[in-house]
Design a protein around this motif. Sequence first.
Motif, PDB file in Angstrom:
ATOM      1  N   UNK A   1      28.504   2.160  23.082  1.00  0.00           N
ATOM      2  CA  UNK A   1      29.190   2.000  24.360  1.00  0.00           C
ATOM      3  C   UNK A   1      29.408   0.560  24.792  1.00  0.00           C
ATOM      4  N   UNK A   2      29.077  -0.415  23.983  1.00  0.00           N
ATOM      5  CA  UNK A   2      29.235  -1.825  24.358  1.00  0.00           C
ATOM      6  C   UNK A   2      30.606  -2.323  23.941  1.00  0.00           C
ATOM      7  N   UNK A   3      31.597  -2.174  24.833  1.00  0.00           N
ATOM      8  CA  UNK A   3      32.946  -2.632  24.500  1.00  0.00           C
ATOM      9  C   UNK A   3      33.283  -3.947  25.182  1.00  0.00           C
ATOM     10  N   UNK A   4      32.298  -4.639  25.723  1.00  0.00           N
ATOM     11  CA  UNK A   4      32.557  -5.915  26.410  1.00  0.00           C
ATOM     12  C   UNK A   4      33.033  -6.999  25.461  1.00  0.00           C
ATOM     13  N   UNK A   5      32.736  -6.870  24.201  1.00  0.00           N
ATOM     14  CA  UNK A   5      33.121  -7.916  23.257  1.00  0.00           C
ATOM     15  C   UNK A   5      34.558  -7.762  22.764  1.00  0.00           C
ATOM     16  N   UNK A   6      35.252  -6.704  23.154  1.00  0.00           N
ATOM     17  CA  UNK A   6      36.655  -6.515  22.741  1.00  0.00           C
ATOM     18  C   UNK A   6      37.531  -7.481  23.529  1.00  0.00           C
ATOM     19  N   UNK A   7      38.299  -8.274  22.812  1.00  0.00           N
ATOM     20  CA  UNK A   7      39.207  -9.226  23.463  1.00  0.00           C
ATOM     21  C   UNK A   7      40.638  -8.683  23.475  1.00  0.00           C
TER      22      UNK A   7
ATOM     23  N   UNK B   1      37.867   1.487  22.429  1.00  0.00           N
ATOM     24  CA  UNK B   1      36.662   1.612  23.270  1.00  0.00           C
ATOM     25  C   UNK B   1      35.835   2.816  22.843  1.00  0.00           C
ATOM     26  N   UNK B   2      36.508   3.920  22.523  1.00  0.00           N
ATOM     27  CA  UNK B   2      35.787   5.103  22.042  1.00  0.00           C
ATOM     28  C   UNK B   2      35.079   4.816  20.715  1.00  0.00           C
ATOM     29  N   UNK B   3      35.766   4.115  19.848  1.00  0.00           N
ATOM     30  CA  UNK B   3      35.155   3.759  18.556  1.00  0.00           C
ATOM     31  C   UNK B   3      33.935   2.882  18.792  1.00  0.00           C
ATOM     32  N   UNK B   4      34.056   1.916  19.686  1.00  0.00           N
ATOM     33  CA  UNK B   4      32.903   1.072  20.007  1.00  0.00           C
ATOM     34  C   UNK B   4      31.791   1.902  20.644  1.00  0.00           C
TER      35      UNK B   4
END
Length: 173
Positions: free
Chosen positions: A122-128, A113-116
């Motif tokens: 800050x858009x980490x919604x696409x992480x599954x 999330x930090x990397x994103x």
Amino acid sequence: MGTLICDSKMVLRSACEKIDEQKSDLIQTKNELIKCKSVKLEGVKETVQSEMKSFSDVVKSKCVSSGLSPAKIKMAVHSAMRDEDRAKNFIIFGAEEELECEEEEMSDKDLVKDIFGIVKGGDERSIIKCERVGVKKSTDSKRPIKVTVKDAETVRDVLSKAKILKSFQSPGE
């Protein structure tokens, strides 16, 4: 003079007869040529009628003759889907196994999330999914993190901006 005129008439009649013969021969030759061309045209017509097929007929015959069975088609579709799924993954190398960030331990998901946050704003919604790959060998080992996202476009976007990460230091340093 009378004989001359008579001879001229005979020569002219003879010439006319020869011209008529030649015209008859020419007409006969042309008729034979027309018959020959008609026979060839009929042959072409029959060939076109017997060999002309619709596109779907050709595809069906090629598929059957090339040995494309439903199992092979299913394998090809499965392979394409697997390749598409693989395009939604990327690997992070060199991340510490257990990061300590000021007051608490940082999980792999938090690290991603930090990397994103750095790369994607800050858009980490696409992480599954985030998971470590491989077997932990020692406390010093750094297993890679496999990150799965919603689409291949996100992977391309993250990887194109990965050079930004070089300027950041890890929380442990």
